[in-house]
Design an enzyme around this catalytic site. Structure first.
Site, short mmCIF file in Angstrom:
data_model
loop_
_atom_site.label_atom_id
_atom_site.label_comp_id
_atom_site.label_asym_id
_atom_site.label_seq_id
_atom_site.Cartn_x
_atom_site.Cartn_y
_atom_site.Cartn_z
N SER A 178 -29.63 -13.26 48.89
CA SER A 178 -30.46 -12.21 49.82
C SER A 178 -30.98 -13.49 50.87
O SER A 178 -30.95 -14.46 50.68
CB SER A 178 -31.74 -11.60 49.04
OG SER A 178 -32.80 -11.26 49.99
N TYR A 185 -38.88 -11.80 42.91
CA TYR A 185 -37.49 -11.59 43.65
C TYR A 185 -37.17 -12.78 44.45
O TYR A 185 -36.04 -13.34 44.15
CB TYR A 185 -37.71 -10.59 44.49
CG TYR A 185 -36.46 -10.19 45.18
CD1 TYR A 185 -35.77 -9.04 44.53
CD2 TYR A 185 -36.13 -10.43 46.14
CE1 TYR A 185 -34.63 -8.58 45.12
CE2 TYR A 185 -34.93 -10.09 47.02
CZ TYR A 185 -34.30 -9.22 46.17
OH TYR A 185 -32.89 -8.56 46.80
#
Length: 291
Positions: free
Chosen positions: A172, A185
């Site tokens: 990401s 995350y």
């Protein structure tokens, strides 16, 4: 928010996947004799990737805890008259025995050459307020499970006739930098980048590791994140999308799951033989530009 194909301001659903949206490549290893394992295959990017790889002729074994979602993914593959096929392997990625059984089942379908670690979770909270049970489950799904799956799959790739294969990890933009209220995350994605490089270091050139990093994608996870961020920051949904999600990007449009899936198709193909330990960054200018 910029308009999305197949959606309007009242809908956060991507358009249906069609063969025309899928990147198809002529690759000698993209055949039903070879298996690609895809996690998170019941929805979002995982579903799109499973479909795209099946369209490219591979036997895809989809892992997910959501059995009905896997059935829907299979129905889509069948409806597209794909060259390959999709087999469901329901599994809780936090359960080692279920995960190991899923890989054993995948090996019965053909020669495992590819693994796409895509399954993900999100929880929006500041570090002082972050519940540790959620931290444990999120890192189990997004970091420990990819490590275990890589551990299980690497011997299968090495056992093929030429030892050629690849493990693609869904990283990401948050694997490159940090923003507030997503600490777990971000921690998991940074760790996943380290796993990617470790796979490349041990792969002897023919077994490759790579990652895919994108910005905000039109998925159920993203839709839930909008709601959570709205509550956490006390701003409107439009402000979350336009300012928080797309504010720093140059391309003012949310990505579609199939566009991310196409990056995995490319990454697994022989066209990407020099992609090893590296990251496919498709973020609309999000991380490397500023005003």
């Amino acid at each position: 928010m910029s308009s999305q194909p197949g959606s309007d301001s009242d809908s956060l659903s991507p358009p249906p996947i069609t063969k025309e949206r899928v990147l198809t490549l002529d690759d000698p290893r993209f055949s039903t004799e070879n298996v690609a394992v895809v996690t998170g295959a019941a929805s979002g990017i995982g579903r799109a990737t499973a479909i795209a790889l099946a369209v490219n002729g591979l036997t895809v074994v989809g892992l997910d805890i959501d059995e009905s979602g896997l059935d829907e993914t299979i129905e889509t593959v069948d409806s597209l008259d794909a060259e390959g096929r999709l087999v469901a392997a329901p599994a809780d990625l936090t359960d080692d025995e279920e995960t190991e059984a899923a890989i054993e089942a995948a090996a019965e379908e053909g020669s495992i050459r590819y693994l796409a670690n895509i399954a993900g979770m999100q929880h929006i909270a500041s570090i002082p307020d972050f519940p540790m049970d959620t931290y444990d489950r999120l890192t189990d799904v997004m970091l420990r499970a990819p490590f275990l799956l890589s551990k299980l799959v690497m011997p299968h790739i090495r056992a093929t006739d030429d030892g050629v294969g690849a493990i693609g990890n869904m990283s990401s933009i948050h694997g490159r930098y940090a923003t507030r209220d997503k600490a777990t995350y971000i921690t998991a994605k940074h760790g996943l980048n380290g796993l990617t490089r470790s796979i490349a270091a041990e792969g002897e050139g023919t077994l490759r590791g790579y990652s895919v990093s994108v910005g905000y994608v039109l998925t159920p996870l993203m839709a839930n994140q909008i709601e959570d961020t709205t509550e956490e920051r006390g701003i409107s949904e439009d402000e979350v999308i336009e300012d928080v999600m797309l504010g720093q990007a140059r391309t003012k449009e949310l990505m579609l799951p199939v566009e991310v899936a196409n990056l995995f198709v490319l990454g697994f193909s022989s066209h990407a033989k020099h992609l090893n330990g590296g990251d496919l960054l498709f973020d609309g200018g999000y991380t490397l530009t500023y005003e």
